[in-house]
Design an enzyme around this catalytic site. Structure first.
Site, PDB file in Angstrom:
ATOM      1  N   GLY A   8      33.299  -5.031 -23.305  1.00  0.00           N
ATOM      2  CA  GLY A   8      32.254  -4.404 -22.565  1.00  0.00           C
ATOM      3  C   GLY A   8      30.949  -4.352 -23.488  1.00  0.00           C
ATOM      4  N   ALA A  10      28.681  -6.202 -24.058  1.00  0.00           N
ATOM      5  CA  ALA A  10      27.437  -6.998 -23.574  1.00  0.00           C
ATOM      6  C   ALA A  10      26.274  -6.068 -23.293  1.00  0.00           C
ATOM      7  CB  ALA A  10      27.721  -7.628 -22.516  1.00  0.00           C
ATOM      8  N   GLY A  12      25.031  -1.539 -22.684  1.00  0.00           N
ATOM      9  CA  GLY A  12      25.136   0.008 -22.719  1.00  0.00           C
ATOM     10  C   GLY A  12      25.801   0.398 -24.048  1.00  0.00           C
ATOM     11  N   ILE A  13      26.834   1.151 -23.626  1.00  0.00           N
ATOM     12  CA  ILE A  13      27.579   1.955 -24.752  1.00  0.00           C
ATOM     13  C   ILE A  13      27.984   0.986 -25.919  1.00  0.00           C
ATOM     14  CG2 ILE A  13      29.421   3.624 -25.394  1.00  0.00           C
ATOM     15  CD1 ILE A  13      28.768   4.869 -22.946  1.00  0.00           C
ATOM     16  N   ASP A  41      37.294 -11.803 -17.250  1.00  0.00           N
ATOM     17  CA  ASP A  41      37.463 -10.706 -16.189  1.00  0.00           C
ATOM     18  C   ASP A  41      38.655  -9.899 -16.537  1.00  0.00           C
ATOM     19  OD1 ASP A  41      37.401  -9.124 -14.053  1.00  0.00           O
ATOM     20  OD2 ASP A  41      37.226 -10.826 -12.652  1.00  0.00           O
ATOM     21  N   LEU A  42      38.097  -8.760 -17.095  1.00  0.00           N
ATOM     22  CA  LEU A  42      39.267  -7.952 -17.460  1.00  0.00           C
ATOM     23  C   LEU A  42      40.011  -6.824 -16.066  1.00  0.00           C
ATOM     24  CD1 LEU A  42      37.718  -6.402 -20.452  1.00  0.00           C
ATOM     25  CD2 LEU A  42      39.924  -7.931 -20.353  1.00  0.00           C
ATOM     26  N   GLY A  71      33.855  -1.092 -18.416  1.00  0.00           N
ATOM     27  CA  GLY A  71      34.179  -0.353 -17.436  1.00  0.00           C
ATOM     28  C   GLY A  71      33.252  -0.285 -16.373  1.00  0.00           C
ATOM     29  N   TYR A 149      37.175   7.068 -10.288  1.00  0.00           N
ATOM     30  CA  TYR A 149      36.641   6.807 -11.405  1.00  0.00           C
ATOM     31  C   TYR A 149      37.322   7.877 -12.539  1.00  0.00           C
ATOM     32  CZ  TYR A 149      33.375   6.397 -15.358  1.00  0.00           C
ATOM     33  OH  TYR A 149      32.865   6.392 -16.662  1.00  0.00           O
ATOM     34  N   LYS A 153      40.087   7.517 -15.680  1.00  0.00           N
ATOM     35  CA  LYS A 153      39.842   7.968 -17.238  1.00  0.00           C
ATOM     36  C   LYS A 153      40.719   9.067 -17.703  1.00  0.00           C
ATOM     37  CE  LYS A 153      36.126   5.487 -17.893  1.00  0.00           C
ATOM     38  NZ  LYS A 153      35.977   4.284 -18.918  1.00  0.00           N
TER      39      LYS A 153
HETATM   40  N1  LIG Z   1      26.923   5.718 -18.958  1.00  0.00           N
HETATM   41  C1  LIG Z   1      27.739   6.990 -18.871  1.00  0.00           C
HETATM   42  O1  LIG Z   1      26.970   8.015 -18.714  1.00  0.00           O
HETATM   43  C2  LIG Z   1      29.133   6.866 -19.199  1.00  0.00           C
HETATM   44  C3  LIG Z   1      29.806   8.397 -19.284  1.00  0.00           C
HETATM   45  C4  LIG Z   1      31.251   8.171 -19.440  1.00  0.00           C
HETATM   46  C5  LIG Z   1      31.826   7.082 -19.650  1.00  0.00           C
HETATM   47  N2  LIG Z   1      31.276   6.144 -19.723  1.00  0.00           N
HETATM   48  C6  LIG Z   1      31.928   4.718 -20.036  1.00  0.00           C
HETATM   49  O2  LIG Z   1      31.536   3.919 -20.937  1.00  0.00           O
HETATM   50  C7  LIG Z   1      31.855   2.536 -20.792  1.00  0.00           C
HETATM   51  C8  LIG Z   1      30.769   1.621 -20.867  1.00  0.00           C
HETATM   52  O3  LIG Z   1      29.684   2.031 -19.990  1.00  0.00           O
HETATM   53  P1  LIG Z   1      28.247   1.849 -19.959  1.00  0.00           P
HETATM   54  O4  LIG Z   1      27.471   2.935 -19.247  1.00  0.00           O
HETATM   55  O5  LIG Z   1      27.717   1.452 -21.191  1.00  0.00           O
HETATM   56  O6  LIG Z   1      28.082   0.693 -18.855  1.00  0.00           O
HETATM   57  P2  LIG Z   1      27.404  -0.732 -18.491  1.00  0.00           P
HETATM   58  O7  LIG Z   1      27.519  -1.230 -17.205  1.00  0.00           O
HETATM   59  O8  LIG Z   1      26.135  -0.785 -19.551  1.00  0.00           O
HETATM   60  O9  LIG Z   1      28.475  -1.513 -19.647  1.00  0.00           O
HETATM   61  C9  LIG Z   1      29.694  -1.908 -19.066  1.00  0.00           C
HETATM   62  C10 LIG Z   1      30.252  -3.187 -19.581  1.00  0.00           C
HETATM   63  O10 LIG Z   1      31.562  -3.654 -18.935  1.00  0.00           O
HETATM   64  C11 LIG Z   1      31.206  -4.982 -18.609  1.00  0.00           C
HETATM   65  N3  LIG Z   1      32.468  -5.138 -17.431  1.00  0.00           N
HETATM   66  C12 LIG Z   1      32.456  -4.629 -16.444  1.00  0.00           C
HETATM   67  N4  LIG Z   1      33.370  -5.177 -15.536  1.00  0.00           N
HETATM   68  C13 LIG Z   1      34.035  -6.000 -16.350  1.00  0.00           C
HETATM   69  C14 LIG Z   1      35.186  -7.101 -16.288  1.00  0.00           C
HETATM   70  N5  LIG Z   1      35.712  -7.021 -14.911  1.00  0.00           N
HETATM   71  N6  LIG Z   1      35.476  -7.732 -17.147  1.00  0.00           N
HETATM   72  C15 LIG Z   1      35.072  -7.909 -18.358  1.00  0.00           C
HETATM   73  N7  LIG Z   1      33.925  -6.617 -18.659  1.00  0.00           N
HETATM   74  C16 LIG Z   1      33.495  -5.880 -17.683  1.00  0.00           C
HETATM   75  C17 LIG Z   1      30.002  -5.131 -18.161  1.00  0.00           C
HETATM   76  O11 LIG Z   1      29.542  -6.706 -18.004  1.00  0.00           O
HETATM   77  C18 LIG Z   1      29.297  -4.284 -18.966  1.00  0.00           C
HETATM   78  O12 LIG Z   1      28.799  -5.332 -20.236  1.00  0.00           O
HETATM   79  C19 LIG Z   1      32.398   2.469 -19.341  1.00  0.00           C
HETATM   80  O13 LIG Z   1      34.047   2.444 -19.710  1.00  0.00           O
HETATM   81  C20 LIG Z   1      32.110   3.943 -18.578  1.00  0.00           C
HETATM   82  O14 LIG Z   1      33.261   4.354 -17.802  1.00  0.00           O
HETATM   83  C21 LIG Z   1      29.716   5.577 -19.512  1.00  0.00           C
END
Ligand SMILES: NC(=O)c1ccc[n+]([C@@H]2O[C@H](COP(=O)([O-])OP(=O)(O)OC[C@H]3O[C@@H](n4cnc5c(N)ncnc54)[C@H](O)[C@@H]3O)[C@@H](O)[C@H]2O)c1
Length: 253
Positions: A8, A10, A12-13, A41-42, A71, A149, A153
């Site tokens: 993941g 690519a 966000g976090i 594709d995970l 995620g 969801y 987690k």
């Molecule tokens: N943003 C929030 O408020 C928040 C809060 C709590 C937890 N999280 C967790 O942080 C993590 C990152 O979330 P984010 O907010 O950066 O989201 P995001 O959508 O910006 O990044 C998620 C990444 O996961 C990749 N991904 C999704 N499905 C996939 C698959 N089938 N195979 C491979 N890659 C896949 C996406 O392409 C993307 O790059 C997640 O696990 C999310 O549950 C986020």
């Protein structure tokens, strides 16, 4: 300097953690369904297996650390996908890479959520922890999205905590962070979904520290927990949520 793999990474976090680790001089391999060193594709058993093989090959079996961040959010209509990516996409990758991680006394960081302690369907969590993907996906289909969801987690965090002793015996440190609301494409999609938008705005307003989280907040915590500075921290779930968990569950720790 070491070699890290981040799922993941690519967006966000995950992208912020990648930048932080690269800034520290590490080599980082991104595993993602898009814009990645290893495209996979995970959500599928095949994609997880291919990722494990590709990480082994790309690192020449030398892996300093692993971050499982890929995620999907509660806004995804296919609830089975939430279970498949958030739980199995993380746990099966860690298990598959375990021998490599042991070789270099590596550090593993799982990205959970501060929603992990919320009430959910215990049978769903049990099916995840039993590694029964077919059953977990079937139960998810009968549930509302949000408990799927948070349940994914919750199971992820419980899996990390219950396996941290066995992993530590192989010199692998496992920890998790529980991000609170963080500004990313995922949270923007949930925020823009009419089912959640009003509740999310109230939720953001109630964050004790007075602002939403930024991906960099998560990257700072991730960098610390992965590093030698955290060498005695093992099996921990660190809430990085502006005080939200403490506000919502002051007496539970
Ligand atoms: N943003 C929030 O408020 C928040 C809060 C709590 C937890 N999280 C967790 O942080 C993590 C990152 O979330 P984010 O907010 O950066 O989201 P995001 O959508 O910006 O990044 C998620 C990444 O996961 C990749 N991904 C999704 N499905 C996939 C698959 N089938 N195979 C491979 N890659 C896949 C996406 O392409 C993307 O790059 C997640 O696990 C999310 O549950 C986020």
């Amino acid at each position: 300097m070491g070699t890290y793999a981040i799922t993941g990474g690519a967006s966000g976090i995950g992208a912020s953690i990648r930048e932080k680790l690269e800034g520290e001089g590490h080599r980082v391999l991104v595993v993602d369904i898009q814009n990645a060193d290893i495209i996979a594709d995970l959500s599928t058993v095949e994609g997880r297996g291919d990722s494990i093989a590709a990480i082994k090959e790309a690192t020449q079996y030398e892996l300093t650390g692993l971050v499982t961040c890929a995620g999907v959010g509660a806004h995804i209509p296919n609830k089975g996908l939430i279970a498949a990516v958030n739980y199995f996409g993380s746990v099966q990758l860690i298990e598959g890479l375990r021998p490599l991680l042991a070789d270099l006394s590596a550090s593993v960081l799982l990205i959970s959520s501060n929603s992990a302690p919320l009430p959910t369907n215990p049978k769903f969590v049990e099916a995840l922890l039993a590694n029964d993907e077919t059953r977990a996906v079937a139960i998810a289909a009968t549930m509302d999205s949000q408990p799927v969801y948070s349940g994914s987690k919750q199971a992820l965090t419980r899996w990390m905590r219950s396996h941290s002793q066995a992993y530590a015996a192989q010199s692998i440190r496992m920890n998790a962070i529980g991000p609170g609301y963080t500004k990313t494409p995922l949270s923007a999609a949930v925020e823009n979904d009419s089912t959640y938008s009003t509740a999310i705005k109230q939720y953001i307003d109630s964050i004790p520290i007075g602002r939403p989280g930024m991906p960099q907040d998560m990257a700072e915590a991730a960098s610390f927990l992965l590093s030698e500075k955290a060498s005695f921290i093992c099996g921990a779930m660190l809430f990085v949520d502006g005080g939200h968990d403490a506000m919502l569950r002051p007496d539970l720790f």
